[in-house]
Write a protein that holds these residues in place. Structure first.
Motif: not given
Length: 424
Positions: A102, A107-108, A112
């Motif tokens: 990620l 996208q981290l 999450s």
């Protein structure tokens, strides 16, 4: 006589199945220690997390012990333990591997990270409940159990010694998310070694009457609550976990912000302190033989609490602060390393095989309730009192717990008690 003694001491070194289990567990523990440091550093360095966010992250890690340990304990006693251990490590491998993936695609996020941490915690619950019940399948007899737990304790201590230092170096060189890829690979190796074990684990006998989850779950709780030694271990362990997790939740942020540590210095400090765990595990058998079960337990658990008292004491020039931190963690790791050998061997000795999974689950639930609550409590205290003030509150609680340890019935044991039978 002279030939039999070395054989007894080295018996597990010739047990191929135990060596496979031990080897795989060693690698996964080293990887887990990297993640233990990399997770909070990811939150702090990538998302500027404060005490509240770190408390939430710690709660996500330990909360599954409250919600799932008892249910998993029933499952473990109903079936074979090795397949459950393999499944747990596969889940941990995938989830930990998601963090660098990620991060690579940007996208981290903190949400999450919390969800992944909770998922890893669930798999860790299943693995912990399973392996502690599985070891008696590989080794037989109280002496071999003490030896096996001592070797596993030495492995854990070695991982705690080298893991944070390795984690600090990896974080500095690769960033915190990428460093966690090391942990994912270690779980894959553990899956392979567990799959290669040849000993056949007997399937538990099916009862004549239909099994029901709640009565079986309650039986494990009654067993722990009804045995004075298990009850004392669980209560003291609950408060010990509460205080140590609270301390560890704040320590990384305290070292970074209040003491000016770099990530590599945090890892080095914790690694040097964790040498106490290696020394304690190496000499746990000798300490137990010399002091006896009760005095070893009392002395070593009290040593853990003394270490917690020292953390907020550290002040002055940076070398002095580092030295006090190293001493504090040396005492914590060393005391817990020896105490865990005594506690685990005592639990496995006095509990029937049919109850091992549920006993372990009940103990983990009660003890890790403290761990789960310690993280958010530390976050709240840190937000209200500041990092240093919160650490002093934790130290005060540790001082009070030394009195409880001295009064514990476990402290009066001279040797392992005989195995007990559950009430019909």
């Amino acid at each position: 006589m002279t030939q039999a003694q070395p054989k007894a001491r080295s018996s597990l070194l010739r047990n191929g199945d135990f060596l496979k289990f031990w080897g795989g567990e060693t690698l996964s523990l080293f990887g887990a220690q990297v993640t233990t440091l990399a997770l909070p550093l990811t939150a702090v360095l990538e998302f500027q997390a404060g005490p509240g966010e770190l408390g939430l992250l710690g709660f996500a890690q330990w909360c599954p012990y409250l919600a799932l340990a008892l249910v998993f304990g029933v499952w473990v006693d109903r079936g074979r333990r090795r397949p459950m251990m393999i499944a747990a490590n596969l889940i941990r491998m995938v989830l930990i591997g998601l963090v660098p993936l990620l991060a690579a695609f940007d996208q981290l996020e903190i949400v999450s990270l919390v969800i992944i941490t909770a998922g890893v915690g669930m798999a860790s619950v299943l693995f912990d409940v399973s392996w502690m019940s599985y070891v008696p399948t590989l080794v037989k007899g109280p002496e071999n159990l003490v030896e096996a737990n001592g070797k596993l304790g030495a492995t854990s201590a070695a991982a705690e010694t080298a893991g944070p230092g390795l984690g600090g170096l990896l974080v500095s060189a690769l960033t915190a998310p990428i460093a966690m890829a090391v942990d994912a690979v270690s779980y894959l190796v553990s899956v392979v070694t567990l799959s290669l074990i040849k000993v056949r684990e007997p399937r538990p006998e099916r009862p004549e009457t239909r099994r029901r989850l709640l009565p079986e779950l309650a039986e494990g709780l009654r067993w722990v609550a009804g045995n004075r030694y298990l009850r004392a271990i669980a209560l003291i362990g609950c408060f010990c976990n509460f205080l140590t997790i609270a301390n560890n939740t704040l320590f990384v942020l305290y070292a970074l912000q209040s003491q000016g540590f770099q990530p590599s210095l945090i890892g080095l400090t914790m690694s040097l302190g964790a040498i106490g765990g290696v020394i304690g595990a190496a000499f746990s058998g000798r300490v137990l033989a010399k002091l006896g079960v009760g005095r070893t337990y009392s002395a070593m658990v009290s040593t853990v609490f003394v270490g917690l008292v020292l953390v907020p004491v550290a002040g002055g020039p940076l070398p002095v602060v580092v030295a006090v931190f190293v001493l504090a963690y040396f005492l914590m790791y060393g005391g817990m390393s020896v105490a865990n050998v005594v506690i685990l061997s005592l639990r496995q000795t006095i509990t029937p095989s049919s109850l091992l999974g549920r006993m372990t689950a009940a103990m983990r639930t009660l003890m890790f309730t403290g761990g789960a609550l310690g993280a958010p409590a530390a976050g709240l205290l840190g937000s209200v009192l500041g990092l240093h003030g919160a650490l002093w509150c934790i130290a005060a609680g540790a001082g009070l717990m030394i009195v409880a340890v001295v009064l514990s019935p476990v402290g009066r044991l001279k040797e392992m008690p005989p195995a007990a039978e559950p009430a019909s």
